[in-house]
Design a protein around this motif. Sequence first.
Motif, PDB file in Angstrom:
ATOM      1  N   THR A  82     -19.703 -27.423  29.167  1.00  0.00           N
ATOM      2  CA  THR A  82     -19.407 -28.794  29.582  1.00  0.00           C
ATOM      3  C   THR A  82     -17.944 -29.113  29.306  1.00  0.00           C
ATOM      4  O   THR A  82     -17.376 -28.651  28.320  1.00  0.00           O
ATOM      5  N   ARG A  83     -17.351 -29.894  30.202  1.00  0.00           N
ATOM      6  CA  ARG A  83     -15.956 -30.305  30.039  1.00  0.00           C
ATOM      7  C   ARG A  83     -15.822 -31.813  29.832  1.00  0.00           C
ATOM      8  O   ARG A  83     -14.827 -32.281  29.317  1.00  0.00           O
ATOM      9  N   ALA A  84     -16.817 -32.546  30.293  1.00  0.00           N
ATOM     10  CA  ALA A  84     -16.717 -34.006  30.239  1.00  0.00           C
ATOM     11  C   ALA A  84     -16.790 -34.498  28.801  1.00  0.00           C
ATOM     12  O   ALA A  84     -17.674 -34.096  28.038  1.00  0.00           O
ATOM     13  N   GLY A  85     -15.877 -35.395  28.441  1.00  0.00           N
ATOM     14  CA  GLY A  85     -15.830 -35.917  27.080  1.00  0.00           C
ATOM     15  C   GLY A  85     -17.110 -36.622  26.681  1.00  0.00           C
ATOM     16  O   GLY A  85     -17.608 -36.455  25.564  1.00  0.00           O
ATOM     17  N   ILE A  86     -17.686 -37.414  27.585  1.00  0.00           N
ATOM     18  CA  ILE A  86     -18.909 -38.157  27.241  1.00  0.00           C
ATOM     19  C   ILE A  86     -20.075 -37.200  27.013  1.00  0.00           C
ATOM     20  O   ILE A  86     -20.938 -37.413  26.165  1.00  0.00           O
ATOM     21  N   ASN A  89     -18.367  -9.640  40.785  1.00  0.00           N
ATOM     22  CA  ASN A  89     -17.886 -10.961  40.388  1.00  0.00           C
ATOM     23  C   ASN A  89     -19.005 -11.993  40.528  1.00  0.00           C
ATOM     24  O   ASN A  89     -19.362 -12.373  41.646  1.00  0.00           O
ATOM     25  N   ILE A  90     -19.565 -12.414  39.414  1.00  0.00           N
ATOM     26  CA  ILE A  90     -20.595 -13.450  39.444  1.00  0.00           C
ATOM     27  C   ILE A  90     -19.904 -14.814  39.452  1.00  0.00           C
ATOM     28  O   ILE A  90     -19.142 -15.119  38.533  1.00  0.00           O
ATOM     29  N   PRO A  91     -20.127 -15.633  40.479  1.00  0.00           N
ATOM     30  CA  PRO A  91     -19.516 -16.967  40.475  1.00  0.00           C
ATOM     31  C   PRO A  91     -19.806 -17.679  39.159  1.00  0.00           C
ATOM     32  O   PRO A  91     -20.942 -17.687  38.685  1.00  0.00           O
ATOM     33  N   GLU A  92     -18.771 -18.259  38.554  1.00  0.00           N
ATOM     34  CA  GLU A  92     -18.881 -18.705  37.170  1.00  0.00           C
ATOM     35  C   GLU A  92     -19.886 -19.820  36.949  1.00  0.00           C
ATOM     36  O   GLU A  92     -20.399 -19.992  35.840  1.00  0.00           O
ATOM     37  N   ARG A  93     -20.251 -20.574  37.984  1.00  0.00           N
ATOM     38  CA  ARG A  93     -21.219 -21.656  37.805  1.00  0.00           C
ATOM     39  C   ARG A  93     -22.616 -21.275  38.278  1.00  0.00           C
ATOM     40  O   ARG A  93     -23.482 -22.141  38.457  1.00  0.00           O
ATOM     41  N   THR A  94     -22.882 -19.999  38.470  1.00  0.00           N
ATOM     42  CA  THR A  94     -24.215 -19.543  38.859  1.00  0.00           C
ATOM     43  C   THR A  94     -25.218 -19.833  37.732  1.00  0.00           C
ATOM     44  O   THR A  94     -24.967 -19.479  36.578  1.00  0.00           O
ATOM     45  N   PRO A  95     -26.340 -20.479  38.040  1.00  0.00           N
ATOM     46  CA  PRO A  95     -27.315 -20.780  36.989  1.00  0.00           C
ATOM     47  C   PRO A  95     -27.750 -19.542  36.209  1.00  0.00           C
ATOM     48  O   PRO A  95     -27.947 -18.464  36.784  1.00  0.00           O
ATOM     49  N   PHE A  96     -27.849 -19.692  34.905  1.00  0.00           N
ATOM     50  CA  PHE A  96     -28.368 -18.709  33.957  1.00  0.00           C
ATOM     51  C   PHE A  96     -27.440 -17.519  33.692  1.00  0.00           C
ATOM     52  O   PHE A  96     -27.500 -16.932  32.621  1.00  0.00           O
ATOM     53  N   VAL A  97     -26.622 -17.101  34.652  1.00  0.00           N
ATOM     54  CA  VAL A  97     -25.837 -15.875  34.493  1.00  0.00           C
ATOM     55  C   VAL A  97     -24.331 -16.082  34.637  1.00  0.00           C
ATOM     56  O   VAL A  97     -23.547 -15.206  34.274  1.00  0.00           O
TER      57      VAL A  97
END
Length: 456
Positions: free
Chosen positions: A347-351, A332-340
């Motif tokens: 991105t989720r932010a509207g701006i 299980n690779i943590p979903e916010r791990t850089p590159f992978v």
Amino acid sequence: MNSTKKFNYEYQLQNIEAPNLYKNIFPYSEVPKVTFNQIQLPMDLPENIWITDTTFRDGQQSMPPYSAEQIIRIYDYLHKLDNNSGIIKQTEFFLYTEKDRKAAQVCMERGYKFPEVTSWIRANKEDFKLVKEMGIKETGMLMSCSDYHIFKKLNKTREQTMEMYLSIVEEALNNGIRPRCHLEDITRADFYGFVVPLVNNLMELSKKYKTPVKIRVCDTLGLGIPYSGASLPRSVQGLIHGLRTNCGVPSEWIEWHGHNDFYAVVSNSTTAWLYGASSINTSLLGIGERTGNCPLEAMIFEYIQLKGTSKNMDMSVITELAEYFKREMKYNIPERTPFVGSQFNVTRAGIHADGILKDEEIYNIFDTDKILGRPVVVAVNEYSGLAGIAAWINTYYRLKDSDKIDKKDPRVAEMKEWVDEQYVDGRTTIIGNNELELLVEKLMPEVIENREGRAS
């Protein structure tokens, strides 16, 4: 300029009766302390730097054992990733089980120049026989060097410990094998009282046998500190600079091996490069003991930033490796791990989505699609707005130039209305790609037709 070098001074082994545990720095009942001596050391990035791998050694001992087939497949991936650039220079194997020996043998038979197959043993002659039988040209040897290990684990004196280490190194040299000395727990060791005398003796053996004796600087508990002016034994700058100036170890023979207990594994590794170590030891995805080792993929990007080139590496293999670990290794690779991680460029932010809609360079770290095969993605939720939905369509379907959907398109407004209704009804999760696909298929059939046309 201040320096750790004390000219014309020969460091002698300090064979003390009681261990020096640096309790002022490591009180154990408290968080370790950072101390400073204010000595400013010169930065000296070697002309040639590279990465080594411990996925099959330190990585494997912190997960369920890999099968021989998995080891061989990952080794093939490492070779494909390096692509004969020589940036991933070596990888090390356990030799204790028939499975590991079989995997190492198959990998050696591949005939790849990079990464070279090496091994790891404890510093005793019984283990050394395994290396000799396999015909491996270089082996790492465990050489614990802090008094925590010498007095408490080995139950020996410093003098006895040094004699044991020198004996096994000479045994390797006598048999034509390059020794790589893993100085375990060096960030709690007496640098001038044990480490420097030991390494000076190792350099004498190197001269005698006209063979490199490599020094792996092991930050076993992740206690290293990258800061300028920090004191030994925790100073990464001081350790690397000291090995070069007090012991005459060439940069090409110095390798840093770090752990991430204090979130400093990447900064410490880069610091080791910057202050004179040519080699950084890593593992894929940072998998290793406790909090893990330095991620191989992280140091690839550090290398590229420092040297301004990836040579001919195939960077898309990083994505393939991550998928392999998730699919085949059930890792299980943590979903916010850089590159992978699955969300590293989502991105989720509207701006932010509005910026990506105008030009993805505004909010993407680099062309992740070109380099990693991972196009920038916009997740749709209650905050996405018209810009977020339009950006999702354009990134998900890889629409370019005149094919892009504008946020003012009335069909985008219809999609937003459907999304808004979901959250009015109490939904708390993001909108799935499969749900958005159905809306696009219904409202924008030309997008689907164009994609299918490109695919054919």
